[in-house]
Design an enzyme around this catalytic site. Structure first.
Site, PDB file in Angstrom:
ATOM      1  N   ARG A  45     130.848 -16.171  40.880  1.00 61.92           N
ATOM      2  CA  ARG A  45     129.480 -16.569  41.196  1.00 61.92           C
ATOM      3  C   ARG A  45     129.523 -17.970  41.803  1.00 61.92           C
ATOM      4  O   ARG A  45     130.412 -18.771  41.483  1.00 61.92           O
ATOM      5  CB  ARG A  45     128.617 -16.597  39.931  1.00 61.92           C
ATOM      6  CG  ARG A  45     128.174 -15.215  39.478  1.00 61.92           C
ATOM      7  CD  ARG A  45     127.073 -14.636  40.366  1.00 61.92           C
ATOM      8  NE  ARG A  45     126.698 -13.281  40.025  1.00 61.92           N
ATOM      9  CZ  ARG A  45     127.075 -12.178  40.689  1.00 61.92           C
ATOM     10  NH1 ARG A  45     127.853 -12.272  41.738  1.00 61.92           N
ATOM     11  NH2 ARG A  45     126.662 -10.985  40.312  1.00 61.92           N
ATOM     12  N   HIS A  63     128.539 -12.696  50.506  1.00 61.69           N
ATOM     13  CA  HIS A  63     128.443 -11.932  49.249  1.00 61.69           C
ATOM     14  C   HIS A  63     128.683 -10.438  49.503  1.00 61.69           C
ATOM     15  O   HIS A  63     127.829  -9.594  49.230  1.00 61.69           O
ATOM     16  CB  HIS A  63     127.084 -12.150  48.576  1.00 61.69           C
ATOM     17  CG  HIS A  63     127.138 -11.918  47.094  1.00 61.69           C
ATOM     18  ND1 HIS A  63     126.466 -12.686  46.188  1.00 61.69           N
ATOM     19  CD2 HIS A  63     127.797 -10.981  46.350  1.00 61.69           C
ATOM     20  CE1 HIS A  63     126.697 -12.243  44.961  1.00 61.69           C
ATOM     21  NE2 HIS A  63     127.509 -11.204  45.043  1.00 61.69           N
TER      22      HIS A  63
HETATM   23  P1  NAP Z   1     133.947  -9.309  32.689  1.00 59.10           P
HETATM   24  O1  NAP Z   1     134.616  -8.005  32.510  1.00 59.10           O
HETATM   25  O2  NAP Z   1     132.873  -9.698  31.738  1.00 59.10           O
HETATM   26  O3  NAP Z   1     135.070 -10.425  32.699  1.00 59.10           O
HETATM   27  C1  NAP Z   1     134.747 -11.796  32.693  1.00 59.10           C
HETATM   28  C2  NAP Z   1     136.013 -12.591  32.432  1.00 59.10           C
HETATM   29  O4  NAP Z   1     135.619 -13.989  32.351  1.00 59.10           O
HETATM   30  C3  NAP Z   1     136.702 -12.234  31.112  1.00 59.10           C
HETATM   31  O5  NAP Z   1     138.101 -12.176  31.294  1.00 59.10           O
HETATM   32  C4  NAP Z   1     136.323 -13.418  30.204  1.00 59.10           C
HETATM   33  O6  NAP Z   1     137.271 -13.713  29.196  1.00 59.10           O
HETATM   34  C5  NAP Z   1     136.283 -14.541  31.212  1.00 59.10           C
HETATM   35  N1  NAP Z   1     135.560 -15.676  30.641  1.00 59.10           N
HETATM   36  C6  NAP Z   1     134.264 -15.741  30.264  1.00 59.10           C
HETATM   37  N2  NAP Z   1     134.007 -16.958  29.727  1.00 59.10           N
HETATM   38  C7  NAP Z   1     135.174 -17.644  29.769  1.00 59.10           C
HETATM   39  C8  NAP Z   1     135.559 -18.946  29.374  1.00 59.10           C
HETATM   40  N3  NAP Z   1     134.690 -19.796  28.795  1.00 59.10           N
HETATM   41  N4  NAP Z   1     136.846 -19.329  29.577  1.00 59.10           N
HETATM   42  C9  NAP Z   1     137.734 -18.498  30.143  1.00 59.10           C
HETATM   43  N5  NAP Z   1     137.440 -17.236  30.535  1.00 59.10           N
HETATM   44  C10 NAP Z   1     136.171 -16.825  30.355  1.00 59.10           C
HETATM   45  O7  NAP Z   1     133.293  -9.433  34.160  1.00 59.10           O
HETATM   46  P2  NAP Z   1     133.698  -8.637  35.490  1.00 59.10           P
HETATM   47  O8  NAP Z   1     132.966  -7.365  35.569  1.00 59.10           O
HETATM   48  O9  NAP Z   1     135.165  -8.638  35.622  1.00 59.10           O
HETATM   49  O10 NAP Z   1     133.003  -9.597  36.602  1.00 59.10           O
HETATM   50  C11 NAP Z   1     133.571 -10.850  36.893  1.00 59.10           C
HETATM   51  C12 NAP Z   1     132.703 -11.650  37.857  1.00 59.10           C
HETATM   52  O11 NAP Z   1     132.619 -10.999  39.126  1.00 59.10           O
HETATM   53  C13 NAP Z   1     131.261 -11.880  37.410  1.00 59.10           C
HETATM   54  O12 NAP Z   1     130.941 -13.256  37.574  1.00 59.10           O
HETATM   55  C14 NAP Z   1     130.453 -11.052  38.381  1.00 59.10           C
HETATM   56  O13 NAP Z   1     129.166 -11.606  38.562  1.00 59.10           O
HETATM   57  C15 NAP Z   1     131.304 -11.181  39.631  1.00 59.10           C
HETATM   58  N6  NAP Z   1     131.037 -10.174  40.671  1.00 59.10           N
HETATM   59  C16 NAP Z   1     131.002 -10.568  41.969  1.00 59.10           C
HETATM   60  C17 NAP Z   1     130.767  -9.643  42.976  1.00 59.10           C
HETATM   61  C18 NAP Z   1     130.785 -10.027  44.426  1.00 59.10           C
HETATM   62  O14 NAP Z   1     130.363  -9.238  45.273  1.00 59.10           O
HETATM   63  N7  NAP Z   1     131.268 -11.211  44.770  1.00 59.10           N
HETATM   64  C19 NAP Z   1     130.552  -8.294  42.648  1.00 59.10           C
HETATM   65  C20 NAP Z   1     130.601  -7.922  41.310  1.00 59.10           C
HETATM   66  C21 NAP Z   1     130.852  -8.867  40.323  1.00 59.10           C
HETATM   67  P3  NAP Z   1     137.511 -12.677  27.972  1.00 59.10           P
HETATM   68  O15 NAP Z   1     138.143 -11.486  28.623  1.00 59.10           O
HETATM   69  O16 NAP Z   1     138.436 -13.377  27.080  1.00 59.10           O
HETATM   70  O17 NAP Z   1     136.159 -12.371  27.414  1.00 59.10           O
END
Ligand code: NAP
Length: 310
Positions: A225, A273
């Site tokens: 993000r 995006h």
């Molecule tokens: P997810 O499964 O919830 O994974 C999030 C990761 O962030 C997890 O590994 C989590 O650690 C880590 N995290 C959260 N807080 C943390 C902290 N304080 N310190 C270190 N690590 C931390 O999410 P996802 O589905 O993979 O999505 C990831 C991102 O991609 C999101 O921000 C989403 O908005 C973005 N996204 C972007 C697009 C685009 O088009 N650019 C599309 C879709 C999604 P833990 O595993 O230990 O909980």
């Protein structure tokens, strides 16, 4: 189980979602909020954002399905308290995110970013191809998307390191966890791909200090993000030559204003995006599965933990 799904989004097409759900489950009706006459008839909501006026009249909702992989577009404090909320993750989204990450890593690794500039300057500067062993890639966030990104980048031959809140052992990947291991992680790679959840703890995590701790001439790829990156700090580190380049799919303000300083820095590529997309046809089965789970009281897929914020 037959039923009605409330739909509300200012960026998604209700007709496309209604058709995708109907094709699989003719007994399920997706109704755009503008066409709702009896809010009490809805037990399940599919939302990018709540309808203007909020969800108050939808007194019988049992669960909310976000139309995004993240939930940062939803102000959790405005949702009815205690309702289960699920993120939307589908295989097509994961695949498109992985493709984007691999493309960005290769573009920096093979110097296409530099060659594009040299070509425009009508310059020919031969160099030997680099070795992947000298170009480790660090992935911030090893969740659903980050885990898949890390594994694919490893599978195409780069050494890969990863960092997350809790430790995620992944075959062939050197993993780091928590704030105390962040400095070692930041020293571990040449290109960093951010796929973190955006929370209070991770907002601004790519800043002067952390990017300054990356090895000289590192690359930053942000597909999490816009709030993860302190944009002025990146611009300063690029101008200083410490960060060699960046690929940014998410920005603090979207659309990015035409006078944004990144457009004047040839080292920074801004994409609008586009890294990952959710298509009704591939995501409809997950929405239907969560609808059925909500109706039977089973836990939703990709349930958000409100305390963690992701
Ligand atoms: P997810 O499964 O919830 O994974 C999030 C990761 O962030 C997890 O590994 C989590 O650690 C880590 N995290 C959260 N807080 C943390 C902290 N304080 N310190 C270190 N690590 C931390 O999410 P996802 O589905 O993979 O999505 C990831 C991102 O991609 C999101 O921000 C989403 O908005 C973005 N996204 C972007 C697009 C685009 O088009 N650019 C599309 C879709 C999604 P833990 O595993 O230990 O909980």
């Amino acid at each position: 189980m037959a039923g009605k799904i409330l739909f509300s989004s200012d960026i998604d097409d209700p007709a496309a979602w209604a058709a995708a759900v109907r094709a699989l489950r003719p007994d399920l009706e997706v109704v755009d909020w503008r066409a709702v006459t009896e809010p009490e008839a809805f037990e399940f909501a599919l939302l990018w954002k709540p309808p203007p006026g909020g969800l108050g009249p939808y007194r019988n909702l049992k669960a909310i399905q976000s139309l995004g992989a993240g939930i940062n577009q939803l102000d959790l404090s405005t949702l009815p308290p205690g309702l289960p909320l699920a993120r939307l993750i589908d295989p097509l989204l994961t695949e498109t995110m992985v493709d984007y990450a691999v493309t960005a890593v290769y573009r920096h690794f093979r110097g296409f970013d530099r060659f594009e500039r040299q070509g425009r300057e009508r310059r020919w500067a031969h160099e030997e191809p680099p070795a992947k062993d000298d170009f480790p890639v660090g992935v911030l966030g090893l969740g659903v998307l980050g885990g898949a990104v890390a594994q694919r980048i490893r599978a195409v031959g780069f050494p890969v390191t990863g960092w997350s809140r809790s430790r995620h052992p992944i075959n062939g990947i050197e993993v780091y966890a928590g704030e105390e291991e962040l400095p070692a992680f930041l020293a571990s790679a040449r290109a960093f791909v951010c796929v973190l959840a955006l929370t209070e703890q991770t907002a601004g995590i790519l800043n002067r200090e952390t990017m300054g701790a990356m090895p000289a001439r590192s690359y930053v790829i942000n597909m999490g993000r816009g709030g993860h990156l302190v944009e002025a700090d990146l611009a300063a580190l690029v101008r200083a030559g410490h960060i060699a380049g960046a690929t940014l799919d998410v920005l603090s303000q979207e659309p990015v204003p035409a006078d944004h300083p990144f457009y004047d820095l040839p080292e920074i590529l801004v994409t609008p995006h586009v890294a990952g997309g959710i298509a009704p046809r591939s995501a409809a089965p997950i929405v239907i599965e969560n609808f059925d789970r909500a109706m039977t009281g089973a836990p939703l897929l990709n349930l958000v933990d409100p305390a963690r914020g992701y």
